[in-house]
Design a protein around this motif. Structure first.
Motif, short mmCIF file in Angstrom:
data_model
loop_
_atom_site.label_atom_id
_atom_site.label_comp_id
_atom_site.label_asym_id
_atom_site.label_seq_id
_atom_site.Cartn_x
_atom_site.Cartn_y
_atom_site.Cartn_z
N LEU B 68 57.11 -45.94 14.99
CA LEU B 68 58.36 -45.39 15.53
C LEU B 68 59.29 -46.49 16.02
N GLN B 71 63.25 -46.57 16.97
CA GLN B 71 63.70 -45.23 17.38
C GLN B 71 63.48 -45.04 18.87
N VAL B 73 61.99 -42.86 21.69
CA VAL B 73 60.89 -41.91 21.69
C VAL B 73 60.87 -41.12 23.00
N TYR B 99 69.19 -33.32 18.03
CA TYR B 99 69.23 -34.74 17.66
C TYR B 99 68.67 -35.00 16.27
N LYS B 102 69.24 -38.24 13.98
CA LYS B 102 69.50 -39.43 14.81
C LYS B 102 68.19 -40.20 15.00
N PRO B 103 68.27 -41.47 15.38
CA PRO B 103 67.03 -42.25 15.55
C PRO B 103 66.30 -41.90 16.85
N VAL B 104 65.91 -40.65 16.96
CA VAL B 104 65.20 -40.18 18.15
C VAL B 104 63.98 -39.40 17.70
N HIS B 105 62.87 -39.61 18.39
CA HIS B 105 61.65 -38.93 18.00
C HIS B 105 61.02 -38.27 19.22
N ALA B 157 64.28 -48.35 21.84
CA ALA B 157 64.03 -48.67 20.43
C ALA B 157 63.10 -49.86 20.28
N MET B 182 70.08 -44.81 22.81
CA MET B 182 70.57 -44.99 21.43
C MET B 182 71.74 -45.97 21.41
#
Lengths: 129, 187, 656
Positions: B68, B71, B73, B99, B102-105, B157, B182
């Protein structure tokens, strides 16, 4: 009579000592470390004493890390890095924390001094009034 | 009555009273985590609740922190026996959907609970958009200095813990943290 | 309806109390002695009114009147009647009500007994007690109002805290604690009364309250032991003392009260230590209030702390007023309390009492600073630290072994002065007891220096105290030709104060032995086993027979039935359980305990598979733990001997 009592008393206890489970050394070392770490969910107890699930799991972590060759200090350092110094049931003896160790000792020393002086005074001077 | 002595004796207890007064303003149950600012511990945990498309992961898949990287998290520890987890469930599930892309987990971590109970709970609560994983022996929970559930960790990230939220989270705080993390990552 | 009645009676009691408080100084200053009976009447009326309030609460609890806020908070139709009644003190508001009731009862009794005494001591003591009552009445109409009106009345409630409805000892421990705690306010009020009335130079206040102090001390001792026992039987961790702030709060005033019981004798005998004794009495009361503040305000984290509101601020204000006023009063009167006596020799019981007081006070100070230190560290350094069991053990063990030693030396040394030969004759023989216990400890495998010292000094003190009985009995036997039983009986009857004290010492020694042995030789083992499999420890083998579950009205119970094996034969069963209460997230354990003379087998169900296919069992062998409970009983018995009115035992009074 006392002798009999004592013999009785400690005979039972001695036999209790000899019967230890096989991996007793690791278990004892785990208990040693675990009793210095505070259970996060019950607050007052150590993870050694607490029957809570998280404490049992934390004991397992302690055991695994000891088995993997970490020293007790390293295991404690791991838990401090995750939970802060709060996790230690006994504050580290440095800096401000020294106060809590020193104050009782100072009190006893001062008290002994006062008693010595008072007894000397009270035994020397003749009764007034 | 010797008023001078009386006054001195009284003065001695004033610091103690001030200390108690200070203590009343503090919550002894609130313990700051030393983790924010430090690298998050790696984990590799198995999915038991798949979540919903487009966030779904197959049960049995392994979610690894290493995968990940890059991203943000959001790691939410929960349990079916936890009452206040009910308060945040809907909010987390919905915000995760917002989201998508988007680069979110988002990851749910089941804490000290049977996966079957967890699955049943998710069903009762009307589904969960993101997947949840199991944490055998609470190893990951302990790695993250968990006190109880719910607790939510926000990782930047670079895999550092940016913030730990104790107790149920609200939408404002999730959005604020995720958006700013982000933004930092984008720079 | 009941709520309204109770509420009104508390309001009326406040007016009555206020009147009584003001009447006393007016009566004394203006020479209006005729007002004093009215002040006393206020004390009795207050008792009646608070009794009405307390009974209303019991009635509301028993009739499940969920329109009363406290009942809505702790009541439940499923809870057994017994636990419903005792939930009177199960949560914050009820415990304050119970406290206020005990206080009003004590005040009424102490005034009733002493109302004929001339002088201003009793009126001022009554006014002091009324002042404390007034504070509790404020709590009852303010932050701890148990009689709030519930607008949205529910058909049922959540029931009491599961931890508190799980064991019979919960019916015993809190009332004992309150009776002991509140009892300390009687000697305090007389000490304050003595200072306010200017009667502090004579020792009447101490003579009047001697029995009160002893009773309060005995109740507090019993409460502490009962609390340990409860913790042992309910919390499932196999221990009885964790240095939790709540436990410390009950222990701290016990230490100063114990110090006072000893130093009071120096004052009675030699007319010395007046100022110190006054400080101990005032300090003990302050510490009971401080302990209540710590546990009721949520200021320190604790397992047992009640949830909080604004009550902490009320307590803080009260503590501030009481501390400032009483310390100022003591300091202001200090010059009149100068010691006038003298010691004949350093080798005397007096000196040992001074040391005993020093170490008891230092013990109190250690526990108090340890309990408050996290707060200070946060205030000054901004860091959260914990001060728990390892710290308290490290700091208190040296003090405890010293006190055990002094407990042997004190009774052996005579008052005034001992000659060299006398010292030798008295202090050497108990060395036999000391060496026996030391050897016993070594043979049993103890290597820890404090454990060995504890055994040694316990042996020393046991020998020394028993020897005092022996010497006295032998003297009576030879002088009067009495049989040994009669000699013992008359000996104790002739000086109940002294031999009651020695009996209490023996109780403390039993407790100390129990603690030393159980913390040194405790062994434990934990394993996950399937039905039919066994778990063994210390020569005890248990076989898991079955796992079972049952539904009770107020809870669900999961248990394991374990067979105690004796070779191939089954020698009884043990059933540790886990209780699931709907309102509690984590289950409440009920460990199974099998007691023997030498120790307990303690079994707790730690975890289990829902399908019953396995169970994680923790098995602990706890040497000598039953001695702690028994020793507690002996302590109380010793106090009872000293409390009983003269003549009960012998029909005549003699002072030795």
């Amino acid at each position: 009579m006392i002798r009999v009592l004592v013999a009785l008393l400690f005979a039972g206890v001695a036999s209790a000592q000899q019967m230890m489970p096989a991996d007793s050394i690791l278990e004892a070392r785990t208990a040693e470390v675990a009793s210095q770490l505070r259970c996060p969910v019950c607050q007052g107890l150590s993870i050694q004493d607490s029957p809570s699930e998280l404490s049992q799991q934390m004991r397992a972590v302690v055991k695994d890390q000891l088995r993997a060759g970490k020293t007790p200090e390293e295991v404690k350092a791991y838990f401090i890095s995750k939970y802060g110094e709060w996790i230690l049931l006994e504050p580290k003896a440095h800096g401000f924390n020294l106060l809590v160790y020193a104050l009782p000792v100072i009190l006893i020393a001062a008290g002994l001094g006062v008693i010595v002086l008072a007894v000397r005074k009270w035994t020397q001077t003749p009764t007034s009034t | 009555m010797n008023w001078k002595r009386a006054g001195i004796a009284a003065l001695c207890v004033v610091p103690l009273i001030i200390l108690f007064g200070y203590g009343l303003t503090r919550d002894p149950k609130e313990i700051p985590s030393p983790l924010p600012g430090h690298d998050a511990s790696p984990f590799a945990l198995t999915v038991f609740a798949p979540g919903q498309a487009p966030l779904a992961r197959a049960p049995g898949d392994t979610v690894k922190l290493a995968d990940l990287k890059g991203q943000v998290v959001v790691l939410n520890f929960w349990a079916s026996w936890c009452l206040s987890c009910r308060d945040e469930h809907q909010i987390l599930s919905q915000t995760a959907l917002d989201y998508v892309g988007k680069p979110v987990h988002f990851v749910g971590v089941l804490y000290n609970d049977e996966p079957a109970n967890g699955t049943k709970w998710i069903e009762q609560m009307g589904g969960q958009s993101y997947p949840s994983v199991t944490d055998p022996g609470a190893r990951t929970a302990i790695d993250y200095g968990l006190y109880g559930v719910p607790e939510t960790y926000f990782l930047d990230a670079n895999g550092r813990i940016a913030y730990k939220a104790t107790g149920p989270v609200n939408e404002r705080i999730i959005r604020y943290l995720v958006d700013s993390l982000m933004a930092v990552a984008a720079k | 309806m009941t709520g309204l009645l109770a509420h009104d009676s508390i309001l009326v009691s406040m007016a009555v109390v206020l009147f009584g408080m003001i009447a006393v100084p007016v009566a004394v200053r203006r020479g209006r002695r005729d007002l004093i009976p009215y002040a006393f009447a206020a004390v009795y009326t207050n008792f009646l009114l608070i009794t009405v309030a307390a009974l209303s609460m019991v009635y509301a609890l028993v009739t499940h009147d969920f329109s009363v806020s406290y009942v809505a908070q702790v009541g439940s139709r499923e809870t057994p009647l017994f636990y419903t009644v005792i939930s009177l003190w199960g949560a914050l508001e009820g415990s304050i009500l119970f406290w206020a009731w005990v206080l009003s009862m004590y005040a009424a009794v102490v005034v009733w007994v002493n109302s004929r005494r001339p002088g201003n001591l009793v009126p001022y003591a009554a006014a002091t007690l009324l002042f404390v009552s007034f504070f509790f009445a404020i709590l009852l109409i303010g932050p701890a109002d148990p009689f709030g009106v519930v607008k949205n009345v529910q058909p049922d409630g959540p029931g009491p805290n599961p931890l508190l409805q799980n064991h019979i000892l919960m019916a015993i421990h809190p009332p004992l604690l309150y009776l002991g705690y509140v009892g300390m306010s009687v000697p305090f009020s007389f000490a304050v009364g003595a200072m306010l009335s200017g009667e502090v130079e004579n020792d009447d206040w101490m003579r009047i309250t001697r029995r009160w102090t002893l009773s309060a001390w005995a109740l507090l001792s019993a409460a502490i032991i009962a609390g340990m026992w409860w913790s042992y039987e309910v919390l499932g961790w196999g221990g009885y003392w964790a240095w939790d702030p709540v436990e410390n709060a009950s222990f701290i005033p016990w230490l100063t009260a114990t110090a006072f019981l000893h130093s009071a004798m120096v004052q009675e005998r030699r007319g010395m230590l007046r100022l110190w004794n006054l400080n101990l009495v005032v300090g003990t009361f302050l510490l009971t209030i401080l302990g209540t503040f710590l546990t009721r305000s949520g200021i320190v984290s604790s397992v047992h702390a009640f949830t909080t509101g604004t009550i902490g601020y009320y307590f803080l204000a009260f503590i501030a007023v009481v501390m400032l006023a009483s310390l100022a009063l003591v300091a202001g009167n200090s010059e009149r309390l100068r010691s006038v006596g003298r010691f004949d020799s350093p080798m005397s019981r007096e000196t040992v009492f001074l040391l005993n007081n020093l170490f008891l006070t230092a013990f109190m100070f250690t526990v108090l600073t340890g309990t408050l230190f996290p707060l200070a560290a946060e205030a000054i350094k901004g860091v959260k630290v914990s001060v728990g069991e390892p710290f308290f053990n490290r700091m208190s063990l040296p003090i405890i072994v010293t006190l055990l030693f002094l407990m042997g030396v004190g009774p052996a040394l005579p008052w005034k002065a001992a000659s060299k030969e006398e010292v030798k004759a008295k202090l050497l023989p108990p060395g036999i007891g000391a060496s026996l216990f030391l050897v016993g400890g070594l043979l049993a495998g103890a290597r820890n220096v404090y454990a060995l010292l504890a055994f040694t000094f316990a042996g020393y003190a046991a020998f020394a105290n028993l020897r005092e009985y022996w010497i006295g009995m032998r003297a009576r036997h030879t002088a009067h030709g009495e049989g040994w039983g009669t000699a013992l009986f008359r000996l104790i009857g002739g000086n109940r104060h002294r031999y009651g004290g020695y009996t209490a010492h023996l109780g403390i020694i039993l407790v100390a032995l129990g603690i030393a042995a159980s913390s040194t030789f405790r062994t434990e083992h934990e394993a996950t086993i399937k039905p039919g499999e066994t778990i063994s420890l210390a020569g005890h083998t248990l076989r898991l027979k079955s796992m079972w579950g049952r539904e009770e009205p107020q809870r669900s119970v999961v248990g394991a039935t374990l067979e105690v094996m004796n070779g191939a034969a089954v020698n009884g069963t043990m059933e540790p359980r886990m209780n699931f209460y709907p309102m509690s997230q984590s289950p409440v354990p009920t460990p199974a305990v099998r007691s023997g003379f030498l120790g307990d087998l303690y079994v707790n169900l730690q975890a289990f598979r829902p399908d019953g296919s396995n169970a994680t069992i923790r098995i602990i062998y706890e040497p000598l733990v039953p001695w702690i409970w028994f020793g507690g009983g002996v302590v109380v018995f010793g106090a009872l001997i000293a409390i009983f009115p003269a003549g009960v035992l012998t029909g005549r009074r003699s002072e030795a």
